[in-house]
Motif scaffolding. Sequence first.
Motif, mmCIF file in Angstrom:
data_model
loop_
_atom_site.group_PDB
_atom_site.id
_atom_site.type_symbol
_atom_site.label_atom_id
_atom_site.label_comp_id
_atom_site.label_asym_id
_atom_site.label_seq_id
_atom_site.Cartn_x
_atom_site.Cartn_y
_atom_site.Cartn_z
ATOM 1 N N LYS A 7 0.870 -1.167 0.000
ATOM 2 C CA LYS A 7 0.000 0.000 0.000
ATOM 3 C C LYS A 7 0.915 1.227 0.000
ATOM 4 N N GLY A 8 0.541 2.248 -0.758
ATOM 5 C CA GLY A 8 1.402 3.414 -0.928
ATOM 6 C C GLY A 8 1.922 3.993 0.379
ATOM 7 N N ASN A 9 1.037 4.164 1.355
ATOM 8 C CA ASN A 9 1.458 4.761 2.623
ATOM 9 C C ASN A 9 2.525 3.918 3.321
ATOM 10 N N GLU A 10 2.302 2.619 3.376
ATOM 11 C CA GLU A 10 3.283 1.723 4.000
ATOM 12 C C GLU A 10 4.613 1.788 3.251
ATOM 13 N N ALA A 11 4.511 1.784 1.915
ATOM 14 C CA ALA A 11 5.718 1.738 1.085
ATOM 15 C C ALA A 11 6.552 3.002 1.282
ATOM 16 N N MET A 12 5.886 4.148 1.384
ATOM 17 C CA MET A 12 6.627 5.397 1.586
ATOM 18 C C MET A 12 7.298 5.393 2.963
ATOM 19 N N ALA A 13 6.607 4.836 3.962
ATOM 20 C CA ALA A 13 7.189 4.745 5.306
ATOM 21 C C ALA A 13 8.412 3.822 5.284
ATOM 22 N N GLU A 14 8.274 2.667 4.642
ATOM 23 C CA GLU A 14 9.389 1.733 4.552
ATOM 24 C C GLU A 14 10.566 2.370 3.805
ATOM 25 N N ALA A 15 10.258 3.126 2.748
ATOM 26 C CA ALA A 15 11.315 3.788 1.969
ATOM 27 C C ALA A 15 12.064 4.784 2.840
ATOM 28 N N ALA A 16 11.335 5.467 3.719
ATOM 29 C CA ALA A 16 11.987 6.442 4.604
ATOM 30 C C ALA A 16 12.928 5.725 5.575
ATOM 31 N N ILE A 17 12.507 4.568 6.082
ATOM 32 C CA ILE A 17 13.371 3.795 6.986
ATOM 33 C C ILE A 17 14.634 3.366 6.230
ATOM 34 N N ARG A 18 14.439 2.899 4.990
ATOM 35 C CA ARG A 18 15.589 2.482 4.183
ATOM 36 C C ARG A 18 16.499 3.648 3.824
ATOM 37 N N ALA A 19 15.933 4.881 3.830
ATOM 38 C CA ALA A 19 16.744 6.070 3.539
ATOM 39 C C ALA A 19 17.499 6.554 4.772
ATOM 40 N N GLY A 20 17.289 5.891 5.905
ATOM 41 C CA GLY A 20 18.039 6.251 7.106
ATOM 42 C C GLY A 20 17.282 7.148 8.069
ATOM 43 N N LEU A 21 15.953 7.175 7.947
ATOM 44 C CA LEU A 21 15.144 7.964 8.883
ATOM 45 C C LEU A 21 15.446 7.536 10.316
ATOM 46 N N LYS A 22 15.650 8.521 11.195
ATOM 47 C CA LYS A 22 15.900 8.208 12.605
ATOM 48 C C LYS A 22 14.769 8.683 13.524
ATOM 49 N N CYS A 23 14.129 9.798 13.168
ATOM 50 C CA CYS A 23 13.081 10.339 14.050
ATOM 51 C C CYS A 23 11.844 10.723 13.248
ATOM 52 N N TYR A 24 10.718 10.117 13.595
ATOM 53 C CA TYR A 24 9.446 10.471 12.966
ATOM 54 C C TYR A 24 8.521 11.045 14.025
ATOM 55 N N PHE A 25 7.898 12.158 13.692
ATOM 56 C CA PHE A 25 6.909 12.776 14.579
ATOM 57 C C PHE A 25 5.654 13.040 13.761
ATOM 58 N N GLY A 26 4.504 12.634 14.251
ATOM 59 C CA GLY A 26 3.293 12.836 13.469
ATOM 60 C C GLY A 26 2.047 12.738 14.310
ATOM 61 N N TYR A 27 0.949 12.877 13.613
ATOM 62 C CA TYR A 27 -0.361 12.825 14.251
ATOM 63 C C TYR A 27 -1.309 12.231 13.219
ATOM 64 N N PRO A 28 -2.172 11.281 13.611
ATOM 65 C CA PRO A 28 -2.966 10.569 12.605
ATOM 66 C C PRO A 28 -3.984 11.456 11.888
ATOM 67 N N ILE A 29 -4.160 11.190 10.623
ATOM 68 C CA ILE A 29 -5.243 11.797 9.844
ATOM 69 C C ILE A 29 -5.412 10.966 8.576
ATOM 70 N N THR A 30 -6.652 10.719 8.205
ATOM 71 C CA THR A 30 -6.968 10.018 6.954
ATOM 72 C C THR A 30 -6.670 10.961 5.789
ATOM 73 N N PRO A 31 -6.120 10.523 4.674
ATOM 74 C CA PRO A 31 -5.820 9.142 4.298
ATOM 75 C C PRO A 31 -4.333 8.767 4.399
ATOM 76 N N GLN A 32 -3.674 9.134 5.520
ATOM 77 C CA GLN A 32 -2.258 8.779 5.643
ATOM 78 C C GLN A 32 -1.935 8.071 6.947
ATOM 79 N N SER A 33 -2.948 7.637 7.704
ATOM 80 C CA SER A 33 -2.681 7.106 9.045
ATOM 81 C C SER A 33 -1.869 5.812 9.027
ATOM 82 N N GLU A 34 -1.829 5.111 7.888
ATOM 83 C CA GLU A 34 -0.975 3.912 7.821
ATOM 84 C C GLU A 34 0.493 4.279 7.997
ATOM 85 N N ILE A 35 0.848 5.540 7.709
ATOM 86 C CA ILE A 35 2.259 5.937 7.801
ATOM 87 C C ILE A 35 2.721 5.940 9.263
#
Lengths: 355, 237
Positions: A7-35
């Motif tokens: 799913k696009g949202n999951e894939a973008m999150a996984e891509a960020a981890i693979r890019a070396g993401l260390k800190c994520y800060f967020g708040y849920p909202i549709t249509p991106q809450s899978e991230i």
Amino acid sequence: MAKELWKGNEAMAEAAIRAGLKCYFGYPITPQSEIPEYFSLHLPEHGGVFLQAESEIAAINMVYGAAGSGVRTMTSSSSPGISLKQEGISYIAGSELPCVILNVMRGGPGLGTIQPAQGDYFQATRGGGNGDYRVIVLAPANVQEATDLMRLAFDLADKYRMPAMILADGMIGQMMEPVEWPDEPTPEPIAKPWATTGTKGERRHNIINSLFMEPEACARHNEKLDQKYRTVAANETRFELIGDEEPEILFAAFGTPSRLARAAGKILEEEDGIKTAVFRPISLWPYPYDALYDAINQESVKAVVTVELNTGQMLDDVKIANQGSKPISFIGKAGGMIPTPREIAVAAKEALGRK
Amino acid sequence: MRDKKGTFPLNLKKITLIAGHFGSGKTEFAVNLALQSAQSGHATRLVDLDIVNPYFRSFEAKNQLDAAGVDLLVSSMGGYADIPAIPGDVAGIFIKNETREIVDLGGDPDGVRLLGMYERQLNNADFDFFFVFNANRPETATVEKGLRYFENIEFSSKQKFTALINNTHLIHETTVEEVLRGQDLALEIADKVGLPLLCNVMTEDIFEKIQAEPDYLAELKAPAFVIELQLKKPWEI
């Protein structure tokens, strides 16, 4: 590596981890809450920090702090949530910090709808915050590209010390598509001598700030930023031109509407023999004005048709690129509705003065 | 309903509950099951109780369902709100009548939590509970990961699955090998939990390829459920 279904949202999150993401800060909202959900599960497995902030405003300011410490950091939200983050984005740009902001756009204005839209083009490319600043804006048209651009966004943000935004319509976030992960290791962090990592008594303090007491200093700062943005504009435009080599109709569209335009092109070719091509800016800022001008000014092009999930925002940039050379028309829907390929084909025929 | 050799006989109970990891293709399976049930002459209702996904919901196939005479019942304010609002009519699926109720639940343990509300009614109901499995989803790509979803969904729903469905695919890039690879993993999970693999879901082109090749046919260990993709993306014309 074998293809997987993401799913696009999951894939973008996984891509960020693979890019070396260390800190994520967020708040849920549709249509991106899978991230945030994906990060909450998987970012800690990679030694990263996931934090659900108390609000979007808190989240972007946490990104500001994490970026100042030199780690790869990001936030994500959808349209109204991105509006809340604009002050923080201006501060981050003013402080010359790298970070990634992911906007999975929904219908607006205000709370709008939860369906896909592209109504945040002006906000993303013209800046929703105050002051003379720019944000690199990249717009994927499929899930695979969304993962590739996520990596690129982190690299460009670090390279130029500025925020980079992925501007995805809700379809990108919610649809399932096959993804093949490149056989690339997570990059080693680059040196960030400006980061506030503690002096350890060995250097002067690094100060991160966007406030100036003297207007002369702030003017010099703005000139420096302007020079940087000119460099980015000269080097980082990206686009795709697909379709017939001698099109009568040139569609201009970013994100998934480019796929609607291609489908409309097939209808026009099959039913009326009308040849078409699609010009798709991948970088929305910097906008590929010169490349679009060249595409429009092919001899075969009789009309330009801009397709967007809004009421005509990128249309302004198409007009700038066009420099009055060819007639431009627009078809789009806002608020979460999507024009059909058939409707787009009809609009294209009207642009040619044909029924 | 298709009466080709080797296809799923579609002996559905009064209620069919469908769950699995999100993105496994539950909705495409549910819509096709409802269409084929109605086409075989049974009064059928599709109950879209997905409270997880905002897009690509079974109610989006309303035109096809209407044309086939399938009734539709939808959660979350007609499917357009991102809130877990369950219409009161859902309790009607437990009324003993001839209508087959096909219930498309939201993905993951979160999506099936609402079944807890109906625990008492389900104790007295004639129902199946299908676990839809797609080996191409990274979160269910192995037997261990698939089992984890299987168990967590049972825990959250307070119900026990009654069969597994292999829905391994890559949308338009699916191959026979993918389907068979998924079947093997699904069979391993089925073996571990002591349940049958009810069918292998596939599109017509994959079905034809299997029928034409004796080696493939020999490897098919459960009947085929042949579907037509109903939930297309807006540019797929």
